[in-house]
Design an enzyme around this catalytic site. Structure first.
Site, mmCIF file in Angstrom:
data_model
loop_
_atom_site.group_PDB
_atom_site.id
_atom_site.type_symbol
_atom_site.label_atom_id
_atom_site.label_comp_id
_atom_site.label_asym_id
_atom_site.label_seq_id
_atom_site.Cartn_x
_atom_site.Cartn_y
_atom_site.Cartn_z
ATOM 1 N N ARG A 16 11.873 -6.393 4.301
ATOM 2 C CA ARG A 16 11.595 -4.977 4.040
ATOM 3 C C ARG A 16 12.527 -4.071 4.857
ATOM 4 O O ARG A 16 12.728 -4.268 6.048
ATOM 5 C CB ARG A 16 10.139 -4.692 4.418
ATOM 6 C CG ARG A 16 9.727 -3.270 4.193
ATOM 7 C CD ARG A 16 8.262 -3.162 3.979
ATOM 8 N NE ARG A 16 7.508 -3.135 5.216
ATOM 9 C CZ ARG A 16 6.214 -2.884 5.261
ATOM 10 N NH1 ARG A 16 5.531 -2.679 4.152
ATOM 11 N NH2 ARG A 16 5.581 -2.883 6.404
ATOM 12 N N LYS B 136 0.835 -1.216 0.000
ATOM 13 C CA LYS B 136 0.000 0.000 0.000
ATOM 14 C C LYS B 136 0.862 1.256 0.000
ATOM 15 O O LYS B 136 0.611 2.183 -0.760
ATOM 16 C CB LYS B 136 -0.883 0.073 1.261
ATOM 17 C CG LYS B 136 -2.012 -0.904 1.343
ATOM 18 C CD LYS B 136 -2.944 -0.559 2.499
ATOM 19 C CE LYS B 136 -2.316 -0.586 3.869
ATOM 20 N NZ LYS B 136 -1.931 -1.897 4.366
ATOM 21 N N ARG C 140 11.674 -1.773 10.498
ATOM 22 C CA ARG C 140 10.725 -1.223 11.462
ATOM 23 C C ARG C 140 10.476 -2.217 12.587
ATOM 24 O O ARG C 140 10.409 -3.409 12.356
ATOM 25 C CB ARG C 140 9.407 -0.917 10.752
ATOM 26 C CG ARG C 140 9.393 0.429 10.090
ATOM 27 C CD ARG C 140 8.250 0.590 9.148
ATOM 28 N NE ARG C 140 7.020 -0.027 9.608
ATOM 29 C CZ ARG C 140 5.899 -0.079 8.875
ATOM 30 N NH1 ARG C 140 5.886 0.456 7.684
ATOM 31 N NH2 ARG C 140 4.830 -0.658 9.329
ATOM 32 N N ARG D 123 -0.451 -8.550 13.353
ATOM 33 C CA ARG D 123 -1.094 -7.521 12.512
ATOM 34 C C ARG D 123 -2.040 -8.171 11.497
ATOM 35 O O ARG D 123 -3.095 -7.622 11.173
ATOM 36 C CB ARG D 123 -0.024 -6.672 11.808
ATOM 37 C CG ARG D 123 0.739 -5.797 12.783
ATOM 38 C CD ARG D 123 1.993 -5.230 12.170
ATOM 39 N NE ARG D 123 1.724 -4.215 11.169
ATOM 40 C CZ ARG D 123 2.629 -3.777 10.285
ATOM 41 N NH1 ARG D 123 3.848 -4.283 10.279
ATOM 42 N NH2 ARG D 123 2.300 -2.849 9.422
ATOM 43 N N ARG E 182 -9.151 1.602 8.737
ATOM 44 C CA ARG E 182 -8.824 0.188 8.957
ATOM 45 C C ARG E 182 -9.945 -0.533 9.680
ATOM 46 O O ARG E 182 -9.875 -1.751 9.845
ATOM 47 C CB ARG E 182 -7.569 0.092 9.805
ATOM 48 C CG ARG E 182 -6.275 -0.142 9.024
ATOM 49 C CD ARG E 182 -5.172 -0.178 10.056
ATOM 50 N NE ARG E 182 -3.959 -0.820 9.690
ATOM 51 C CZ ARG E 182 -2.879 -0.190 9.247
ATOM 52 N NH1 ARG E 182 -2.913 1.083 8.981
ATOM 53 N NH2 ARG E 182 -1.773 -0.857 9.035
HETATM 54 P P1 AMP Z 1 1.174 0.847 8.720
HETATM 55 O O1 AMP Z 1 2.468 1.526 8.470
HETATM 56 O O2 AMP Z 1 0.027 1.435 7.944
HETATM 57 O O3 AMP Z 1 1.242 -0.647 8.572
HETATM 58 O O4 AMP Z 1 0.794 1.130 10.280
HETATM 59 C C1 AMP Z 1 1.696 0.777 11.321
HETATM 60 C C2 AMP Z 1 0.942 0.714 12.636
HETATM 61 O O5 AMP Z 1 0.334 1.982 12.935
HETATM 62 C C3 AMP Z 1 -0.225 -0.282 12.657
HETATM 63 O O6 AMP Z 1 0.196 -1.616 12.931
HETATM 64 C C4 AMP Z 1 -1.081 0.300 13.784
HETATM 65 O O7 AMP Z 1 -0.531 0.008 15.054
HETATM 66 C C5 AMP Z 1 -0.942 1.802 13.555
HETATM 67 N N1 AMP Z 1 -1.970 2.315 12.623
HETATM 68 C C6 AMP Z 1 -1.773 2.889 11.403
HETATM 69 N N2 AMP Z 1 -2.928 3.252 10.833
HETATM 70 C C7 AMP Z 1 -3.898 2.887 11.701
HETATM 71 C C8 AMP Z 1 -5.314 2.958 11.693
HETATM 72 N N3 AMP Z 1 -5.987 3.485 10.635
HETATM 73 N N4 AMP Z 1 -5.985 2.501 12.765
HETATM 74 C C9 AMP Z 1 -5.348 1.993 13.831
HETATM 75 N N5 AMP Z 1 -4.019 1.852 13.907
HETATM 76 C C10 AMP Z 1 -3.284 2.307 12.857
#
Ligand code: AMP
Length: 222
Positions: free
Chosen positions: A127, A13, A162, A173, A88
């Protein structure tokens, strides 16, 4: 265009959102990036989000809804954008509908990138990310290696893995993802916005599939 990208963690994404934003003049709004930056700067939102992010859990809806609403409530809200990692949950989608209504904005499409769990686990372990705010480029040791190992092609910053990309965190996740994705997808399917795209294969191939589905809407004014 006003786009939302849906899909499992690590499905690409972020990479596709970056390409879509650069090539079509869209603002890239990634809630994961915003939250990681808030954590780094130890803002009140960052301090509250940190325990959830490091365990691979979703941060509470009210926190992430506020972060996004704040971005849209500035004097100059983004008119053409691609949202990556938000919404989400169904509750977040409903909250974001309200933000869109406030600005009389319609969504162009919701792109649902589909990648199997096995491929996600294999991909995320390889990654590497650039931690520099404003860059945030991501690499994959096999499919998209940096020119110099361990160094960002764009800004020369040392790449990191990360903390939420550890295999056990990725599995957590994915569990959270599968719990929430059904109602979210349905929310956009009934509105005729959902576009399902296979997310495996080369980055440019996935991008081309997205653009084909968007069917020339790239030049459309928001
Ligand atoms: P991402 O980089 O989009 O995979 O997000 C990394 C982490 O940020 C996720 O595993 C969540 O802990 C938090 N996070 C990001 N976006 C959201 C969201 N829309 N709702 C809840 N937690 C989020």
């Amino acid at each position: 265009m006003r786009l939302i990208l849906l899909g499992p963690p690590g499905c690409g994404k972020g990479t596709q959102a970056k390409l879509l934003s650069e090539r079509n003049g869209l603002e890239h709004i990634g809630t994961g990036d915003i939250l990681r930056e808030a954590i780094r700067q130890q803002t009140p939102a960052g301090l509250r989000a940190h325990p959830y992010v490091e365990k691979g859990q979703l941060v509470p809806d009210d926190l992430v809804n506020d972060v996004v609403a704040e971005r849209f409530n500035l004097n100059d809200p983004p008119k053409c954008f691609v949202l990556d990692g938000y919404p989400r949950t169904l509750a977040q989608a409903i909250a974001f509908d309200q933000v869109l209504r406030q600005h009389y904005f319609d969504l162009t499409a919701v792109i649902f990138l589909q990648v199997s769990d096995e491929e996600i686990i294999a991909r995320v372990g390889e990654r590497w990310s650039c931690p520099k705010p404003g860059c945030k480029a991501t690499y994959h040791t096999k499919s998209k290696p940096p020119r110099v190992p361990g160094v960002c092609d764009y800004c020369g910053t040392k790449l990191i893995q990360r903390e939420d990309d550890r295999p056990e965190t990725v599995r957590a996740r994915l569990v959270v993802y599968h719990k929430n994705i059904g109602p979210l997808v349905e929310h956009y399917r009934v509105r005729g916005l959902l576009k399902e795209i296979p997310g495996h294969g080369a980055i440019d191939k996935v991008y081309a599939s997205i653009m084909t589905v968007l069917n020339g809407q790239a030049k459309r004014k928001c």
